[in-house]
Motif scaffolding. Structure first.
Motif, PDB file in Angstrom:
ATOM      1  N   THR A 224       0.814  -1.221   0.000  1.00 39.31           N
ATOM      2  CA  THR A 224       0.000   0.000   0.000  1.00 39.31           C
ATOM      3  C   THR A 224       0.846   1.268   0.000  1.00 39.31           C
ATOM      4  O   THR A 224       0.326   2.344  -0.291  1.00 39.31           O
ATOM      5  N   ALA A 225       2.115   1.173   0.317  1.00 35.66           N
ATOM      6  CA  ALA A 225       2.978   2.363   0.349  1.00 35.66           C
ATOM      7  C   ALA A 225       3.195   2.889  -1.068  1.00 35.66           C
ATOM      8  O   ALA A 225       3.268   2.108  -2.032  1.00 35.66           O
ATOM      9  N   PRO A 226       3.305   4.202  -1.244  1.00 32.92           N
ATOM     10  CA  PRO A 226       3.596   4.759  -2.568  1.00 32.92           C
ATOM     11  C   PRO A 226       4.941   4.259  -3.082  1.00 32.92           C
ATOM     12  O   PRO A 226       5.900   4.142  -2.320  1.00 32.92           O
ATOM     13  N   VAL A 227       5.019   3.980  -4.385  1.00 31.76           N
ATOM     14  CA  VAL A 227       6.224   3.418  -4.980  1.00 31.76           C
ATOM     15  C   VAL A 227       6.619   4.209  -6.226  1.00 31.76           C
ATOM     16  O   VAL A 227       5.778   4.469  -7.095  1.00 31.76           O
ATOM     17  N   LEU A 228       7.886   4.561  -6.297  1.00 29.83           N
ATOM     18  CA  LEU A 228       8.493   5.052  -7.531  1.00 29.83           C
ATOM     19  C   LEU A 228       9.266   3.884  -8.118  1.00 29.83           C
ATOM     20  O   LEU A 228      10.201   3.373  -7.504  1.00 29.83           O
ATOM     21  N   LEU A 229       8.881   3.449  -9.311  1.00 29.00           N
ATOM     22  CA  LEU A 229       9.504   2.305  -9.968  1.00 29.00           C
ATOM     23  C   LEU A 229      10.451   2.809 -11.050  1.00 29.00           C
ATOM     24  O   LEU A 229      10.033   3.501 -11.984  1.00 29.00           O
ATOM     25  N   LEU A 237      15.510  -7.932 -16.734  1.00 30.53           N
ATOM     26  CA  LEU A 237      14.977  -8.432 -15.478  1.00 30.53           C
ATOM     27  C   LEU A 237      13.614  -7.818 -15.170  1.00 30.53           C
ATOM     28  O   LEU A 237      12.708  -8.503 -14.703  1.00 30.53           O
ATOM     29  N   LEU A 238      13.461  -6.529 -15.436  1.00 34.47           N
ATOM     30  CA  LEU A 238      12.164  -5.865 -15.319  1.00 34.47           C
ATOM     31  C   LEU A 238      11.734  -5.486 -16.733  1.00 34.47           C
ATOM     32  O   LEU A 238      12.202  -4.490 -17.289  1.00 34.47           O
ATOM     33  N   THR A 239      10.875  -6.299 -17.322  1.00 36.59           N
ATOM     34  CA  THR A 239      10.465  -6.041 -18.701  1.00 36.59           C
ATOM     35  C   THR A 239       9.518  -4.849 -18.760  1.00 36.59           C
ATOM     36  O   THR A 239       8.890  -4.471 -17.759  1.00 36.59           O
ATOM     37  N   ALA A 240       9.406  -4.271 -19.942  1.00 34.79           N
ATOM     38  CA  ALA A 240       8.510  -3.132 -20.133  1.00 34.79           C
ATOM     39  C   ALA A 240       7.071  -3.520 -19.818  1.00 34.79           C
ATOM     40  O   ALA A 240       6.318  -2.729 -19.228  1.00 34.79           O
ATOM     41  N   GLU A 241       6.680  -4.748 -20.181  1.00 34.70           N
ATOM     42  CA  GLU A 241       5.307  -5.201 -19.939  1.00 34.70           C
ATOM     43  C   GLU A 241       5.017  -5.314 -18.450  1.00 34.70           C
ATOM     44  O   GLU A 241       3.953  -4.881 -17.968  1.00 34.70           O
ATOM     45  N   THR A 242       5.965  -5.890 -17.695  1.00 34.62           N
ATOM     46  CA  THR A 242       5.772  -6.021 -16.252  1.00 34.62           C
ATOM     47  C   THR A 242       5.735  -4.653 -15.582  1.00 34.62           C
ATOM     48  O   THR A 242       4.873  -4.388 -14.729  1.00 34.62           O
ATOM     49  N   ALA A 243       6.650  -3.771 -15.962  1.00 29.74           N
ATOM     50  CA  ALA A 243       6.694  -2.434 -15.362  1.00 29.74           C
ATOM     51  C   ALA A 243       5.388  -1.680 -15.609  1.00 29.74           C
ATOM     52  O   ALA A 243       4.843  -1.036 -14.699  1.00 29.74           O
ATOM     53  N   GLU A 244       4.874  -1.770 -16.816  1.00 28.13           N
ATOM     54  CA  GLU A 244       3.627  -1.073 -17.132  1.00 28.13           C
ATOM     55  C   GLU A 244       2.473  -1.653 -16.324  1.00 28.13           C
ATOM     56  O   GLU A 244       1.629  -0.912 -15.799  1.00 28.13           O
ATOM     57  N   ALA A 245       2.431  -2.965 -16.174  1.00 29.28           N
ATOM     58  CA  ALA A 245       1.367  -3.587 -15.388  1.00 29.28           C
ATOM     59  C   ALA A 245       1.441  -3.178 -13.922  1.00 29.28           C
ATOM     60  O   ALA A 245       0.409  -3.070 -13.246  1.00 29.28           O
ATOM     61  N   MET A 246       2.648  -2.937 -13.416  1.00 23.53           N
ATOM     62  CA  MET A 246       2.808  -2.541 -12.019  1.00 23.53           C
ATOM     63  C   MET A 246       2.282  -1.140 -11.738  1.00 23.53           C
ATOM     64  O   MET A 246       2.071  -0.777 -10.586  1.00 23.53           O
ATOM     65  N   THR A 247       2.045  -0.368 -12.780  1.00 23.63           N
ATOM     66  CA  THR A 247       1.458   0.968 -12.586  1.00 23.63           C
ATOM     67  C   THR A 247      -0.055   0.911 -12.459  1.00 23.63           C
ATOM     68  O   THR A 247      -0.682   1.919 -12.095  1.00 23.63           O
ATOM     69  N   PRO A 251       0.156  -1.030  -5.492  1.00 21.90           N
ATOM     70  CA  PRO A 251       0.337   0.379  -5.124  1.00 21.90           C
ATOM     71  C   PRO A 251       0.293   1.327  -6.317  1.00 21.90           C
ATOM     72  O   PRO A 251       0.417   2.536  -6.134  1.00 21.90           O
ATOM     73  N   LYS A 252       0.119   0.771  -7.522  1.00 24.31           N
ATOM     74  CA  LYS A 252       0.046   1.585  -8.750  1.00 24.31           C
ATOM     75  C   LYS A 252       1.231   2.547  -8.834  1.00 24.31           C
ATOM     76  O   LYS A 252       1.104   3.763  -8.738  1.00 24.31           O
ATOM     77  N   ALA A 253       2.387   1.957  -9.048  1.00 28.23           N
ATOM     78  CA  ALA A 253       3.645   2.694  -9.010  1.00 28.23           C
ATOM     79  C   ALA A 253       3.708   3.788 -10.061  1.00 28.23           C
ATOM     80  O   ALA A 253       3.114   3.689 -11.139  1.00 28.23           O
ATOM     81  N   GLU A 254       4.452   4.802  -9.732  1.00 27.65           N
ATOM     82  CA  GLU A 254       4.844   5.815 -10.720  1.00 27.65           C
ATOM     83  C   GLU A 254       6.097   5.287 -11.417  1.00 27.65           C
ATOM     84  O   GLU A 254       7.086   4.955 -10.762  1.00 27.65           O
ATOM     85  N   LEU A 255       6.060   5.179 -12.735  1.00 26.25           N
ATOM     86  CA  LEU A 255       7.138   4.544 -13.494  1.00 26.25           C
ATOM     87  C   LEU A 255       8.014   5.584 -14.176  1.00 26.25           C
ATOM     88  O   LEU A 255       7.517   6.521 -14.795  1.00 26.25           O
ATOM     89  N   LEU A 256       9.329   5.375 -14.062  1.00 31.90           N
ATOM     90  CA  LEU A 256      10.290   6.243 -14.740  1.00 31.90           C
ATOM     91  C   LEU A 256      11.351   5.364 -15.383  1.00 31.90           C
ATOM     92  O   LEU A 256      11.971   4.523 -14.714  1.00 31.90           O
ATOM     93  N   GLU A 257      11.566   5.523 -16.692  1.00 31.16           N
ATOM     94  CA  GLU A 257      12.559   4.758 -17.418  1.00 31.16           C
ATOM     95  C   GLU A 257      13.773   5.618 -17.746  1.00 31.16           C
ATOM     96  O   GLU A 257      13.636   6.796 -18.068  1.00 31.16           O
ATOM     97  N   PHE A 258      14.947   4.984 -17.663  1.00 33.89           N
ATOM     98  CA  PHE A 258      16.192   5.659 -18.015  1.00 33.89           C
ATOM     99  C   PHE A 258      16.738   5.046 -19.303  1.00 33.89           C
ATOM    100  O   PHE A 258      16.897   3.822 -19.393  1.00 33.89           O
ATOM    101  N   PRO A 259      17.034   5.874 -20.294  1.00 35.56           N
ATOM    102  CA  PRO A 259      17.564   5.351 -21.550  1.00 35.56           C
ATOM    103  C   PRO A 259      19.019   4.906 -21.403  1.00 35.56           C
ATOM    104  O   PRO A 259      19.702   5.243 -20.437  1.00 35.56           O
ATOM    105  N   ALA A 260      19.465   4.109 -22.356  1.00 37.86           N
ATOM    106  CA  ALA A 260      20.882   3.713 -22.482  1.00 37.86           C
ATOM    107  C   ALA A 260      21.403   2.941 -21.280  1.00 37.86           C
ATOM    108  O   ALA A 260      22.580   3.032 -20.934  1.00 37.86           O
ATOM    109  N   CYS A 261      20.533   2.178 -20.614  1.00 37.38           N
ATOM    110  CA  CYS A 261      21.010   1.273 -19.570  1.00 37.38           C
ATOM    111  C   CYS A 261      20.033   0.112 -19.452  1.00 37.38           C
ATOM    112  O   CYS A 261      18.882   0.191 -19.886  1.00 37.38           O
ATOM    113  N   GLY A 262      20.530  -0.975 -18.869  1.00 34.34           N
ATOM    114  CA  GLY A 262      19.715  -2.160 -18.689  1.00 34.34           C
ATOM    115  C   GLY A 262      19.486  -2.417 -17.217  1.00 34.34           C
ATOM    116  O   GLY A 262      18.964  -1.580 -16.501  1.00 34.34           O
TER     117      GLY A 262
END
Length: 284
Positions: A224-229, A237-247, A251-262
């Protein structure tokens, strides 16, 4: 520069007592920030982020999970696992004598935070989960286990740095100084050689079981705690599909992606640290 203090905490496993080492940055604050590293890493990964958070007035605590860094090695290798890590982190939270903590966890550190946050009565107020999620593909785990727990030796730090640049290429486009820091803080000397700063036996429980996809959706839905993902745009390890579903659930995370890294963003670049600093800039 913020003051850095080192401390140790006595913890209990099935095979006896052990000590974990942790670093404390910054002034006293009623809500400490606990930063927990990845599977084969250590507390020093958070030096830059912890300094920045401390400069903003927060108290930051960065432990070496047992078997890593300056913490003790367990007598029984099969004790290495999440039940032990959760127990140790609960002891650390008790030592800090606070009603709530904020959490920053990379990979394994993110899973420890998620497991704590899913339990009733937990102390986690807000979480930053760095490149790990509610579903972990088998292929990513096999890739990590291909190098995790091995005990290579190096004649000097230059040779070790070449190894780290290859194994941790997913960390992104780091500067030479950042690679040097990661290398120098990830080595121990034994038998006249440089070795990785962990107990090679931390991998024993992984190799003792069949590796398959890991489904943690029930765990995620209990948080239930707020999450920044945070996600590296090329993470396996964290696929785009899984990350999007976690939003959209739990806790309906806020998602932020960083380019040029895995896997996983190193949180050393100011552009990566800035959103974490902003997310945690919440007073109790």
């Amino acid at each position: 520069m913020a003051e850095v203090r080192k401390a140790r905490l006595n913890c209990l496993s099935q095979s006896g007592f052990h000590e974990i080492s942790y670093r404390i940055y910054g002034p006293d604050h009623p809500v400490p920030i606990i930063c927990v590293h990845g599977l084969g890493r250590n507390a020093r990964d958070f030096d830059s982020l912890a300094m920045a958070l401390a400069a903003a007035g927060r108290r930051v605590v960065c432990p070496d999970i047992v078997g890593r860094g300056e913490s003790d090695w367990l007598r029984a290798p099969m004790d290495y696992g999440y039940p032990q890590y959760l127990a140790d982190m609960n002891s650390l939270i008790a030592r800090l004598d606070c009603r709530a903590v904020d959490w920053v966890g990379t990979s394994m550190g993110g899973l420890i935070g998620m497991m704590l946050a899913a339990l009733p009565g937990n102390a986690l107020r807000r979480m930053v989960v760095n490149d790990v999620g509610a579903f972990i593909p088998k292929a990513a785990l096999l890739r990590i286990l291909d190098y995790f727990g091995k005990d290579p030796s190096f004649k000097d730090t230059a040779a070790a740095e070449l190894y780290f640049r290859q194994v941790y290429s997913g960390f992104g486009d780091l500067t030479d100084a950042q690679w040097r820091h990661l290398t120098e803080t990830s080595l121990r000397r034994a038998d006249g050689q440089l070795h990785l700063h962990y107990d090679p036996k931390i991998a024993v429980p992984f190799h003792a079981q069949d590796i398959d996809d890991v489904d943690l959706w029930a765990l995620w839905d209990a948080i239930t705690a707020p999450v920044l993902l945070l996600r590296g745009a090329d993470s396996d390890l964290l696929t785009a599909e899984t990350a999007e579903a976690m939003t959209g659930r739990g806790p309906k995370a806020e998602l932020l992606e960083f380019p040029a890294c895995g896997h996983a963003p190193a949180l050393l670049d100011p552009r990566q640290m800035a959103p974490v600093l902003e997310w945690l800039a919440v007073e109790p």
